[in-house]
Design an enzyme around this catalytic site. Structure first.
Site, PDB file in Angstrom:
ATOM      1  CG  ASP A 295      -3.026   3.393  -1.951  1.00  0.00           C
ATOM      2  OD1 ASP A 295      -3.990   2.632  -1.760  1.00  0.00           O
ATOM      3  OD2 ASP A 295      -2.445   4.006  -1.046  1.00  0.00           O
ATOM      4  CD  GLU A 296      -5.361  -2.037  -0.022  1.00  0.00           C
ATOM      5  OE1 GLU A 296      -5.733  -0.875   0.237  1.00  0.00           O
ATOM      6  OE2 GLU A 296      -5.939  -3.034   0.392  1.00  0.00           O
TER       7      GLU A 296
ATOM      8  CG  ASP B 154      -1.955   1.097   1.200  1.00  0.00           C
ATOM      9  OD1 ASP B 154      -3.152   0.779   1.045  1.00  0.00           O
ATOM     10  OD2 ASP B 154      -1.581   2.283   1.326  1.00  0.00           O
TER      11      ASP B 154
HETATM   12  P1  TTP Z   1      -5.313   4.952   1.495  1.00  0.00           P
HETATM   13  O1  TTP Z   1      -4.296   3.933   1.101  1.00  0.00           O
HETATM   14  O2  TTP Z   1      -6.401   4.517   2.381  1.00  0.00           O
HETATM   15  O3  TTP Z   1      -4.609   6.169   2.237  1.00  0.00           O
HETATM   16  P2  TTP Z   1      -3.244   6.912   1.944  1.00  0.00           P
HETATM   17  O4  TTP Z   1      -2.448   6.216   0.894  1.00  0.00           O
HETATM   18  O5  TTP Z   1      -3.526   8.342   1.664  1.00  0.00           O
HETATM   19  O6  TTP Z   1      -2.511   6.851   3.337  1.00  0.00           O
HETATM   20  P3  TTP Z   1      -1.818   5.579   4.027  1.00  0.00           P
HETATM   21  O7  TTP Z   1      -0.371   5.920   4.121  1.00  0.00           O
HETATM   22  O8  TTP Z   1      -2.444   5.461   5.349  1.00  0.00           O
HETATM   23  O9  TTP Z   1      -2.044   4.406   3.126  1.00  0.00           O
HETATM   24  O10 TTP Z   1      -5.969   5.590   0.216  1.00  0.00           O
HETATM   25  C1  TTP Z   1      -5.272   5.736  -1.033  1.00  0.00           C
HETATM   26  C2  TTP Z   1      -5.708   7.018  -1.711  1.00  0.00           C
HETATM   27  O11 TTP Z   1      -7.124   7.020  -1.918  1.00  0.00           O
HETATM   28  C3  TTP Z   1      -5.405   8.259  -0.906  1.00  0.00           C
HETATM   29  O12 TTP Z   1      -4.080   8.727  -1.083  1.00  0.00           O
HETATM   30  C4  TTP Z   1      -6.453   9.207  -1.411  1.00  0.00           C
HETATM   31  C5  TTP Z   1      -7.637   8.328  -1.762  1.00  0.00           C
HETATM   32  N1  TTP Z   1      -8.641   8.393  -0.663  1.00  0.00           N
HETATM   33  C6  TTP Z   1      -9.657   9.340  -0.744  1.00  0.00           C
HETATM   34  O13 TTP Z   1      -9.742  10.078  -1.737  1.00  0.00           O
HETATM   35  N2  TTP Z   1     -10.562   9.421   0.279  1.00  0.00           N
HETATM   36  C7  TTP Z   1     -10.501   8.640   1.385  1.00  0.00           C
HETATM   37  O14 TTP Z   1     -11.334   8.763   2.311  1.00  0.00           O
HETATM   38  C8  TTP Z   1      -9.433   7.678   1.482  1.00  0.00           C
HETATM   39  C9  TTP Z   1      -9.315   6.784   2.694  1.00  0.00           C
HETATM   40  C10 TTP Z   1      -8.535   7.587   0.431  1.00  0.00           C
HETATM   41 MG    MG Z   2      -2.118   4.160   0.972  1.00  0.00          MG
HETATM   42 MG    MG Z   3      -4.820   1.984   0.191  1.00  0.00          MG
END
Ligand code: TTP
Ligand code: MG
Ligand code: MG
Length: 361
Positions: A109-110, A9
């Site tokens: 992103d995962e 991720d």
């Molecule tokens: P995530 O992987 O949940 O979050 P992140 O990558 O920003 O942070 P982390 O380091 O904790 O993984 O989500 C991936 C992308 O999806 C994030 O960068 C932006 C988008 N997203 C939104 O637009 N709204 C949301 O509520 C979430 C959770 C994510």
């Molecule tokens: Mg992320």
């Molecule tokens: Mg994610």
């Protein structure tokens, strides 16, 4: 036994992407916003960097509220740029695909990687492999991500969450129950506030406590699907397979050279194994390729590549090998540096049945 499985991720993805194209943002709170347009400040926070997180900003928060939290600091509020993020995401997953044939892209992103074929049941080897994947993503693209390795997808995702940011964590076989027991239930992915509250009302706040609840009680409270999920998840027994979505658009293999060099014969000799391996995979998938490219990574982590297109789709190892040599020669002619890693990629793939491509000419 299934596994090991990895979950990759990207860290604070959209905000990190903004830092990547403008490094001066790194020291400031960066808030990526979904502006709804009703008023200049209406909308929600998509994500933010860790500087902003330290000050209390979170995904999903109204932009107004984030602005209030950051009113005395020099914060950057930027609109989402999906096309740019999607491009980066594809590049990250293309790197992941060099480390496993079975990659499930779960979100922008995962991704999950089945590592069983790559390292048997050896979790130590899986750890090494994922360390090298993280290095490649950081070196070639410039993004950090967090990777969890465990016996199934859910545990791997929890390990990845735990290790953030820029982390790498293995849940070693046999330690799953000890790992899970003390965790609050809402650290199980997909378990929201409401579910956690209802569980608390029956005296359950940790995953260990949840694991001891009769499945029938959980099904009575949450229905079959969620009840069943909670039961298996709390025991570390939700073993859903990693499923590759869609057909591979490319197949690639990359190796680290024994030492950095620009000697073509030396590189070609080491590349023979890559070509053989790639060819075996082409045959086992029953595909034809039209595009071949050679990717080189220099000592200073620059990525360089050269490609050729075949006059027609091919499955032959001679074509593959000739094209790879040609690409490598062109690459070294242009370049005055030594290569540290070299890979070969085939693309513009067509299925065995897609031989109609052959007759299109
Ligand atoms: P995530 O992987 O949940 O979050 P992140 O990558 O920003 O942070 P982390 O380091 O904790 O993984 O989500 C991936 C992308 O999806 C994030 O960068 C932006 C988008 N997203 C939104 O637009 N709204 C949301 O509520 C979430 C959770 C994510
Ligand atoms: Mg992320
Ligand atoms: Mg994610």
């Amino acid at each position: 036994m299934r596994g090991p499985v990895a979950c990759l991720d990207i860290d604070y993805f959209f905000a990190q992407a903004e830092e990547l194209r403008d490094p001066s943002l790194k020291s400031r709170p960066v808030v990526v916003c979904v502006f709804s347009g009703r008023t200049p400040d209406s909308g929600v926070v998509s994500t933010c960097n860790y500087v902003a997180r330290k000050l209390g900003v979170r995904s999903g928060m109204p932009i107004n509220r984030a602005k209030r939290l950051l009113q005395n600091v020099d914060a950057a509020f930027l609109p989402v740029d999906m096309e740019y993020y999607r491009g980066l995401s594809e590049r990250v997953f293309a790197v992941a695909e060099r480390f496993s044939d079975v990659v499930e892209i779960a979100s922008i992103d995962e991704a999950f990687l089945d590592l069983k074929a790559a390292c048997g049941g050896d979790y130590g080897e899986a750890l090494q492999l994922m360390r090298s994947m993280k290095d490649s993503i950081a070196g070639e693209i410039g993004l950090t991500c967090s990777v969890g390795v465990a016996k199934n997808k859910l545990l791997a995702k929890m390990a990845s969450d735990d290790s953030k940011p820029n982390g790498l964590k293995v849940i070693w076989p046999g330690t799953e129950k000890d790992y899970l027991a003390p965790k609050p239930v809402d650290e199980i992915p997909y378990v929201g506030k409401k579910t956690a509250e209802r569980l608390r009302s029956i005296g359950v706040s940790t995953v260990g406590e949840l694991a001891r609840v009769e499945p029938s009680t959980l099904v009575g409270l949450f229905g079959y699907r969620v009840g069943h999920f909670l039961h298996l998840a709390s025991r570390g027994e939700l073993d859903e397979p990693v499923i590759r979505r869609g057909e591979a658009k490319q197949i690639s293999r990359i190796i680290t050279l024994k030492s950095a060099t620009r000697d073509i014969d030396e590189i070609l000799q080491q590349l023979r194994r890559v070509v053989n391996d790639l060819h075996a995979r082409i045959l086992s998938k029953g595909v034809f390729f039209e595009g071949v490219s050679v990717i080189g990574i220099t000592k200073d982590m620059q990525t360089v590549s050269r490609s050729v297109l075949m006059p027609r789709a091919s499955q032959s190892i001679e074509d593959l090998s000739d094209a790879a040599s040609q690409c490598l020669r062109e690459l070294l002619d242009k370049l005055n540096v030594e290569l540290r890693r070299v890979g070969v990629k085939v693309y513009k793939l067509s299925g065995a049945k897609g031989q109609s491509r052959l007759t299109q000419f």
